[in-house]
Scaffold this motif. Structure first.
Motif, mmCIF file in Angstrom:
data_model
loop_
_atom_site.group_PDB
_atom_site.id
_atom_site.type_symbol
_atom_site.label_atom_id
_atom_site.label_comp_id
_atom_site.label_asym_id
_atom_site.label_seq_id
_atom_site.Cartn_x
_atom_site.Cartn_y
_atom_site.Cartn_z
ATOM 1 N N ASP A 146 84.840 68.707 110.651
ATOM 2 C CA ASP A 146 83.498 69.108 110.198
ATOM 3 C C ASP A 146 83.267 68.637 108.769
ATOM 4 O O ASP A 146 83.767 69.217 107.820
ATOM 5 C CB ASP A 146 83.349 70.632 110.280
ATOM 6 N N PHE A 147 82.535 67.546 108.637
ATOM 7 C CA PHE A 147 82.179 67.030 107.316
ATOM 8 C C PHE A 147 80.687 67.237 107.049
ATOM 9 O O PHE A 147 80.105 66.576 106.213
ATOM 10 C CB PHE A 147 82.490 65.532 107.224
ATOM 11 N N GLY A 148 80.079 68.119 107.800
ATOM 12 C CA GLY A 148 78.631 68.282 107.715
ATOM 13 C C GLY A 148 78.174 68.778 106.361
ATOM 14 O O GLY A 148 78.880 69.503 105.663
ATOM 15 N N ARG A 149 76.998 68.369 105.971
ATOM 16 C CA ARG A 149 76.369 68.846 104.741
ATOM 17 C C ARG A 149 74.870 68.993 105.012
ATOM 18 O O ARG A 149 74.342 68.370 105.933
ATOM 19 C CB ARG A 149 76.617 67.896 103.564
ATOM 20 N N PRO A 150 74.185 69.824 104.249
ATOM 21 C CA PRO A 150 72.743 70.003 104.479
ATOM 22 C C PRO A 150 72.016 68.670 104.389
ATOM 23 O O PRO A 150 72.253 67.888 103.475
ATOM 24 C CB PRO A 150 72.329 70.951 103.342
ATOM 25 N N LYS A 151 71.181 68.397 105.343
ATOM 26 C CA LYS A 151 70.430 67.137 105.388
ATOM 27 C C LYS A 151 68.990 67.390 104.958
ATOM 28 O O LYS A 151 68.066 67.338 105.759
ATOM 29 C CB LYS A 151 70.476 66.555 106.802
ATOM 30 N N GLN A 152 68.808 67.727 103.703
ATOM 31 C CA GLN A 152 67.473 67.950 103.152
ATOM 32 C C GLN A 152 67.364 67.258 101.801
ATOM 33 O O GLN A 152 68.333 67.191 101.039
ATOM 34 C CB GLN A 152 67.180 69.441 102.969
ATOM 35 N N ILE A 153 66.185 66.717 101.540
ATOM 36 C CA ILE A 153 65.918 66.138 100.221
ATOM 37 C C ILE A 153 64.577 66.666 99.732
ATOM 38 O O ILE A 153 63.687 66.988 100.520
ATOM 39 C CB ILE A 153 65.904 64.591 100.254
ATOM 40 N N GLY A 154 64.458 66.765 98.416
ATOM 41 C CA GLY A 154 63.207 67.183 97.800
ATOM 42 C C GLY A 154 62.610 66.039 97.016
ATOM 43 O O GLY A 154 63.288 65.399 96.202
ATOM 44 N N LEU A 155 61.345 65.722 97.261
ATOM 45 C CA LEU A 155 60.651 64.646 96.565
ATOM 46 C C LEU A 155 59.480 65.232 95.793
ATOM 47 O O LEU A 155 58.675 65.981 96.350
ATOM 48 C CB LEU A 155 60.152 63.593 97.557
ATOM 49 N N GLN A 156 59.412 64.872 94.537
ATOM 50 C CA GLN A 156 58.375 65.417 93.648
ATOM 51 C C GLN A 156 57.267 64.400 93.473
ATOM 52 O O GLN A 156 57.519 63.233 93.172
ATOM 53 C CB GLN A 156 58.988 65.785 92.292
ATOM 54 N N ASP A 157 56.006 64.854 93.679
ATOM 55 C CA ASP A 157 54.893 63.933 93.494
ATOM 56 C C ASP A 157 54.516 63.851 92.022
ATOM 57 O O ASP A 157 55.110 64.509 91.170
ATOM 58 C CB ASP A 157 53.700 64.333 94.357
ATOM 59 N N LYS A 158 53.518 63.019 91.747
ATOM 60 C CA LYS A 158 53.152 62.760 90.355
ATOM 61 C C LYS A 158 52.504 63.964 89.682
ATOM 62 O O LYS A 158 52.388 64.023 88.467
ATOM 63 C CB LYS A 158 52.213 61.556 90.296
ATOM 64 N N GLU A 159 52.054 64.943 90.480
ATOM 65 C CA GLU A 159 51.499 66.179 89.918
ATOM 66 C C GLU A 159 52.583 67.225 89.654
ATOM 67 O O GLU A 159 52.290 68.322 89.163
ATOM 68 C CB GLU A 159 50.451 66.780 90.869
ATOM 69 N N GLY A 160 53.817 66.902 90.016
ATOM 70 C CA GLY A 160 54.914 67.835 89.775
ATOM 71 C C GLY A 160 55.224 68.756 90.938
ATOM 72 O O GLY A 160 56.110 69.608 90.830
ATOM 73 N N ASN A 161 54.511 68.612 92.070
ATOM 74 C CA ASN A 161 54.766 69.443 93.246
ATOM 75 C C ASN A 161 55.891 68.828 94.076
ATOM 76 O O ASN A 161 55.918 67.613 94.306
ATOM 77 C CB ASN A 161 53.502 69.557 94.106
#
Length: 781
Positions: A146-161
């Motif tokens: 088991d080498f699993g890791r959370p598969k999520q990424i966060g991308l920030q737009d130009k307004e900071g959201n």
């Protein structure tokens, strides 16, 4: 290809495995599948380099036109505005084909998408990149590691959201195979690798550079899970107490609805009464401080029925339209006053009973509506759970206040109650019939003291007399004014009765006199004056007199009010001072302490080994507490006279201490919720305590307690010598004067041979910086 550590892999970009998949479709029974396969195979025949592959991204991109043609079958353009999909080079975060929606997201983001992809494999350049090894161990050797890791990424737009995406990796067109320098991985080697999971040198030993080839390409699919992520954050903040969590909850709700200035509030529904919210973080949007509103006068009939009867959400998408269509009510008027344009009211029903209303409101019309309210379906169970917990916490707080203010258990003895409660619960859990045994502390020494208002009964009676005389005189003046306008025999009769009451008051005031005068006013004066006021024939004097009456008592309350206010101020200041000093006394040794407010402050203290949960009791503890008591009594009286001029009524106080040198037993009276002395002999202590403040010095008409004098009552020569030493020490600190009296008291019921020490308290004493101790006394003497 982007340069970053590929571990043991030699990456090759190719469409070989995609070609093999389409070859199988050439014989498909589905004509569309055969058509697509023929189209793609024709491209591969024209451009065989796409199948043979390359180790260079630059060489591969030479065939851009053919690549785009092949990938268009995997990335249908009609789905491009919806699907977030990326084709990436093998074991790389560099992409060579993207969907339209991914391209839109990438152009709007302020984040490095490639760097975000890299974090799916490892957190930093310094960290060991375990993923290539995991792929080899699991895919080639069939190990289940088991080498699993959370598969999520966060991308920030130009307004900071920031928007959060769940990432899945499609490796259907990718393969891994060993090169000639690859090392066979056995079970023993696997154990060594997992034991040294973060040791790069161990992994490099069994996976030499370029010992494995990864060939093909991967497809990354992204799903926008921002709302799910926000709901998870919302759930987390709901279980975290504190002001910060309240602010975070509001911010979470704003993010869930995508409305930055969304207003959130709440209020409690108690039967038919609307009350301010329990949570200090949430204010009510449609209630004002001090409001006493009922459900029926809060809103229009429709909203009343839907919210408080049917317990259904109320959605007002356009408040301006609601204003035009409804009559004035608190809900409508408050929303308009705050310039809110849309609102939602959510009933919180717990165990079948309406408990709370959650309020949402915005500054733009239609921002809250029946469509976006479906977002609440995901979070409503958690809001209900939060509301239920809030109610429980509030009820616990109410119980704690009652416990503290009405039936308090002093911290010094709480351990014993906890001990007994634990035994009770344990016995109950074992199926026995538990009994909560009485709490008893044996062999404890009492310390009693009081600082009391001198002549409080006389001062109270004088205040009552002043108010009665003033009311009688004003009534007489009003009646005489009326007689001057119109001669009325009945008015003259009332004036006669008033003069009679004034004479009796000045001659001999007693409780019967007060009752007679109050009855006279209730039956004759007040009904007459109220009639005159109602008939609009009253004079200004009648109106002013009725207005001056106290609302609660219905009588003139001027001098008595000043007296009561003075007593309250005295008690409050003396009580606060004593509480603060008690903190230092508890530091000497834990002991039971209680105080009572009368016309002044009384306090009881009990000290002994049985009360102390920890620590060893020694007689020096008692001596130190006795000295503390003397010191604090002097300081309390000095503090009082320092602020004497600020009180409406100038009253004197007198200080008294009872020293009882025989240990007692105290027992907690469950029905009375306090400790009391136990046993017939110990009752003698209570009898003496109740009588000494009214005692006289033997052979005289002089009361023992006098203003500005500290009195210590005792019955043994040993105590007398002990306290003479204390008094001498207090003289050295300028707490008391030079003259010390030793007097004998008249015989009290149940006690004889009672004596007392008296000394003048210095009203200008300089308070000691720290608590005096027996050690200080010994040095002084």
């Amino acid at each position: 290809m982007e340069k970053f550590n590929t571990g043991p892999f030699k990456p090759i970009i190719s469409f070989r495995y995609l070609k093999e998949r389409y070859e199988t479709l050439l014989s498909s029974n589905n004509p569309m599948e055969r058509f697509q396969a023929e189209q793609v195979m024709a491209i591969f025949e024209q451009c065989p380099a796409l199948v043979s592959g390359s180790s260079s991204a630059e060489e591969f991109n030479v065939y851009r036109k053919e690549i785009d043609q092949v990938m268009s079958f995997l990335f249908p353009s009609v789905l491009g505005s919806n699907e977030i999909k990326v084709a990436v080079f093998p074991y790389s975060n560099q992409f060579f084909y993207v969907s339209q929606r991914f391209n839109d997201i990438n152009s709007q983001t302020s984040s490095d998408t490639g760097e975000a992809f890299r974090k799916l494999y490892k957190e930093s350049e310094e960290a060991l990149n375990i993923m290539p090894y995991a792929i080899i161990l699991n895919k080639h050797y069939g190990f289940n590691v088991d080498f699993g890791r959370p598969k999520q990424i966060g991308l920030q737009d130009k307004e900071g959201n920031t928007r959060v995406y769940r990432v899945t990796y499609n490796a259907d067109f990718l393969d891994i195979y060993p090169n000639t320098n690859a090392i066979e991985i056995t079970e023993d080697i696997l154990d060594e690798l997992l034991t040294n999971a973060h040791d790069t040198s161990v992994w490099s030993r069994y996976f030499p550079k370029n010992s494995w080839t990864v060939e093909g390409f991967g497809i990354v699919n992204m799903i926008d899970v921002t709302l799910d992520h926000q709901i998870e954050a919302f759930k987390t903040h709901l279980i975290q107490p504190g002001k910060e969590s309240y602010e975070a909850i509001v911010e979470d709700i704003r993010k869930i609805f995508g409305i930055e200035d969304l207003e959130v509030g709440s209020y409690k529904v108690d039967g038919n009464q609307l009350l301010p919210p329990f949570d200090k973080g949430f204010g009510a949007l449609t209630l004002k401080r001090g409001d006493k509103l009922t459900c029926s006068n809060y809103a229009c009939k429709y909203i009343y029925e839907r919210l408080f009867v049917e317990h259904q959400p109320v959605i007002i998408p356009n408040i301006e339209r609601y204003q035009k269509e409804s009559k004035s009510n608190r809900l409508r008027d408050t929303l308009v006053e705050k310039q809110l344009k849309s609102a939602v009211l959510l009933p919180m029903v717990i165990d079948g009973e309406l408990q709370f209303i959650i309020e949402l409101a915005t500054f733009k019309a239609n921002q809250l509506n029946a469509i976006n309210m479906v977002k609440l379906d995901s979070i409503m169970p958690f809001i209900l759970s939060y509301v239920k917990r809030t109610i429980t916490e509030y009820e616990n707080e109410v119980s704690a206040v009652i416990q503290n203010e009405c039936t308090s258990i002093h911290p010094s003895v709480q351990w014993r109650f906890v001990e007994e409660a634990n035994a009770y619960i344990q016995n109950k859990s074992l199926g026995e019939s538990p009994t909560f045994h009485e709490i008893v502390f044996e062999n404890v020494y009492p310390l009693y003291g009081q600082i009391d208002v001198v002549g409080s009964s006389d001062a109270r009676n004088s205040a009552i007399k002043q108010d009665l005389l003033l009311a009688l005189q004003q009534s007489k003046n009003i009646l005489q004014e009326l007689i001057a306008v119109q001669n009325m025999p009945f008015y003259e009769q009332l004036v006669y009765q008033i003069d009679k009451h004034i004479f009796e008051l000045e001659a001999d005031f007693h409780s019967n006199t007060e009752q007679e005068i109050h009855l006279f006013f209730d039956e004759h004066i007040l009904p007459l004056f109220e009639h005159l006021e109602a008939s609009n024939t009253q004079t200004d004097s009648v109106r002013a007199f009725l207005k001056s009456l106290d609302e609660e008592t219905g009588s003139l309350y001027v001098a008595r009010k000043n007296y009561d206010h003075s007593i309250n101020l005295i008690n409050k200041k003396l009580s606060a001072f004593l509480d603060k000093q008690q903190e230092m006394a508890q530091a000497i040794f834990p002991h039971y302490f209680e105080k009572f407010k009368t016309d002044g402050i009384e306090h009881n203290m009990y000290v002994g080994q049985s009360i102390a949960e920890h620590g060893n009791y020694h007689e020096s503890v008692l001596y130190n507490l006795r000295l503390w008591q003397l010191q604090v009594m002097c300081e309390m009286e000095a503090m009082y006279y320092e602020q004497h001029s600020k009180f409406p009524v100038k009253l004197d106080v007198a200080s008294l201490i009872l020293v009882y040198d025989v240990p007692l037993t105290i027992r907690y009276r469950i029905d009375e919720k306090h400790f009391d002395v136990d046993g017939a002999y110990n009752v003698r202590y209570e009898m003496i305590k109740k009588r000494i403040d009214k005692a006289y010095i033997k052979g005289t008409n002089e009361r023992l307690t006098q203003p500005h004098k500290l009195c210590v009552v005792y019955s043994s020569n040993e105590v007398e010598q002990e306290y003479l030493n204390y008094f001498e020490f207090l003289q050295s600190k300028n707490y008391i004067g030079n003259s010390i009296e030793i007097v004998e008291l008249e015989e009290l019921q149940g006690a004889s041979g009672i004596k007392a020490l008296r000394a003048e308290i210095n009203p200008d004493l300089q308070k000691l910086d720290s608590l005096a101790s027996i050690a200080d006394l010994e040095v002084s003497l």
